[in-house]
Design a protein around this motif. Structure first.
Motif, short mmCIF file in Angstrom:
data_model
loop_
_atom_site.label_atom_id
_atom_site.label_comp_id
_atom_site.label_asym_id
_atom_site.label_seq_id
_atom_site.Cartn_x
_atom_site.Cartn_y
_atom_site.Cartn_z
N TYR A 57 0.84 -1.21 0.00
CA TYR A 57 0.00 0.00 0.00
C TYR A 57 0.87 1.26 0.00
CZ TYR A 57 -3.36 -3.58 1.20
OH TYR A 57 -4.11 -4.72 1.18
N THR A 111 -1.67 4.85 -6.04
CA THR A 111 -3.12 4.92 -6.27
C THR A 111 -3.91 4.60 -5.00
OG1 THR A 111 -3.36 2.60 -6.94
CG2 THR A 111 -2.80 4.19 -8.68
N ALA A 155 -4.93 5.71 -1.51
CA ALA A 155 -4.93 7.03 -0.85
C ALA A 155 -4.44 6.94 0.59
CB ALA A 155 -6.32 7.63 -0.90
N ALA A 156 -4.89 5.89 1.30
CA ALA A 156 -4.63 5.84 2.74
C ALA A 156 -3.28 5.20 3.04
CB ALA A 156 -5.75 5.05 3.43
N SER A 213 -3.53 10.28 6.49
CA SER A 213 -4.46 9.76 5.49
C SER A 213 -5.04 8.40 5.88
CB SER A 213 -3.76 9.66 4.13
OG SER A 213 -2.67 8.77 4.20
#
Lengths: 164, 330
Positions: free
Chosen positions: B121, B126, B128-129, B137
């Protein structure tokens, strides 16, 4: 922002103006036209782009061309001498160490790195040395046999060796 | 994908000044982390790349009881060093179980310490968090698919793993990181170098922007100590650890005189297992001791559904490496 680099590739000198973000693999393929070095994953995983830089194997998709400035690169095109296959290339031929052949240039250069350091590797050492090179066809068995064949050949005929 | 300027300073002080003065500058050494993040993943944007690979920070020298390793020494060079083979065998094991020969020919010891997490992640812009990429975020990994993630030092804000193998024996050995900045030099024990995620997972270590690791000082093990590194992973080669453990033991008449133990694959930082060491020190080298140490080392984990299995796996990894190093049968 461009920079002039000077380097030797397969014994020949080159001078080119390149962008800092140009990867060594793109320099070799697109600027010098040496398309023997392949691009597959583009993310430092598969080893198809492996070349020798200053005598050691590196992933040319993970190195900037500007970093190679002043250095010495050997690609798969530099393995054969005077039209005669390198023992590793001959080994891949004799032992059918490839099917589609896409991973082969990287396999050859990683094998060269191994045999320079360890001229008489066990099958287990060969597998360990090639763990950064992925092949989706052969199941690796014949590749290991090909490297063993080359090691034997180079022991029998040192003149065919790796040191050049 | 941004364009960047490339510079190659001639000396360490010049490099340090250059990066310290420019918030958009970064050092480039082996490149095996940085070039992916900048050019492939598009996660890091740089204005200027300062290539330090030709600075005189490469090489290994041996003192009486320490090994001084220049920050630009490659992983392969360190693994091939005779003192490492003789007096730090678990460092060699950890090195050779990591990455692949081509990457170890490029990757440096300083870069290994500073490697960024492999959390998918974090590496996918792409998503967001990600509190590590964009503070505040959130964390997509906590609610998403997680496996190669941390269970110690982790919290809901971040479960990103520090995936180094090398750093596991290095924290066990009390290695010291030597640092140069514009204001001078300082040294920090590796066990105090990393910062737990807390509320700011983007802050990963004590380095100020522009400070450069110049050398790592590694204490040698006593001649009669035995050591080992066990790495458990999803496939037999070329993969990051699910769990790992580095152990060094000095055993006298069946009693553990001195234990060093650290864990990989489970921590947001390479984890020294000090409480487990305290339990091991002075205890008999038997399976009950090893299991008790493992229980202590894995106290209070933070798990999500995808990482819950790691708690027991890590305990068994500890027991197994202690058995292997001590020669005690299971």
């Amino acid at each position: 922002m461009t920079r002039i680099i000077t380097l030797r590739v397969n014994g020949k000198s080159y001078e080119n103006e390149v962008s800092p973000r140009l990867l060594l693999v793109h320099y070799l393929r697109d600027v010098l036209g040496l398309t023997g070095t392949h691009i597959a994953c583009d993310t430092s995983q598969c080893g198809a782009c492996t070349v020798m830089f200053n005598g050691e194997s590196v992933k040319s998709c993970t190195m900037l061309a500007v970093q190679a400035d002043g250095g010495e690169v050997k690609t798969v095109e530099g393995l054969a001498t005077n039209g005669k296959l390198h023992p590793l290339q001959q080994g891949f031929w004799e032992k059918h160490g490839l099917q589609c052949g896409f991973c082969t240039p990287g396999m050859l250069m990683s094998s060269l790195n191994l045999l320079q350091r360890n001229p008489d590797p066990t099958p287990d050492e060969i597998r360990h040395a090639l763990e950064g090179n992925l092949c989706r066809c052969t199941g690796y068995q014949n590749i290991v046999a090909a490297v063993q064949w080359a090691a034997q050949e180079m022991k029998a005929k040192p003149a065919a060796g790796v040191a050049e | 994908m941004n364009a960047f300027e490339y510079v190659r300073p001639d000396d360490v002080a010049g490099a340090v000044t250059m990066v310290s003065r420019d918030p958009h500058a970064s050092y480039l050494a082996g490149g095996t982390t940085l070039l992916d993040l900048v050019l492939k993943d598009g996660v890091v944007e740089l204005g200027r790349v300062v290539d330090i690979t030709r600075l005189p920070l490469r090489g290994i020298s041996r003192g009486d009881d320490t090994l001084r390793v220049g920050a630009l020494t490659t992983m392969e060079e360190l693994a091939a060093d005779p003192t490492v083979t003789e007096r730090l065998p678990f460092v060699r094991e950890a090195l050779l179980l990591g990455a692949s020969p081509q990457l170890r020919n490029m990757a440096t010891v300083g870069g290994n310490i500073l490697q960024r997490t492999r959390c998918r992640y974090f590496r996918d812009p792409t998503v967001a968090a990600c509190n590590k990429r964009a503070p505040g975020s959130g964390c997509a990994a906590v609610t998403g698919v997680a496996r190669m993630h941390a269970i110690l030092g982790a919290r809901a804000a971040c479960i990103a793993l520090h995936a180094s193998d090398l750093c596991v024996p290095l924290v066990a050995l009390d290695a010291v990181v030597h640092i140069q900045g514009v204001g001078g030099k300082r040294s920090v024990p590796l066990t105090e170098f990393y910062v737990l995620p807390g509320d700011r997972p983007d802050i990963e270590n004590v380095l100020q922007h522009g400070e450069l690791i110049t050398e790592v000082e590694v204490p040698l093990l006593p001649v009669n100590a035995r050591s080992g590194y066990l790495k458990v992973r999803d496939r037999a080669s070329y993969e990051f650890a699910l769990t790992s453990a580095a152990a060094a033991l000095l055993i006298e008449d069946g009693t553990i005189a001195r234990a060093r133990l650290a864990l990989g694959g489970v921590g947001t930082i390479p984890r020294r297992a000090r409480e487990a060491e305290e339990l091991l020190n002075g205890a008999p080298a038997v399976n009950q001791t090893f299991r008790a140490a493992a229980e202590v080392a894995l106290r209070d984990p933070f798990t999500v559904s995808g990482t819950a299995f790691k708690v027991e796996l890590a305990k068994r990894t500890i027991v197994r490496i202690l058995q292997t190093v001590s020669g005690v049968q299971s």
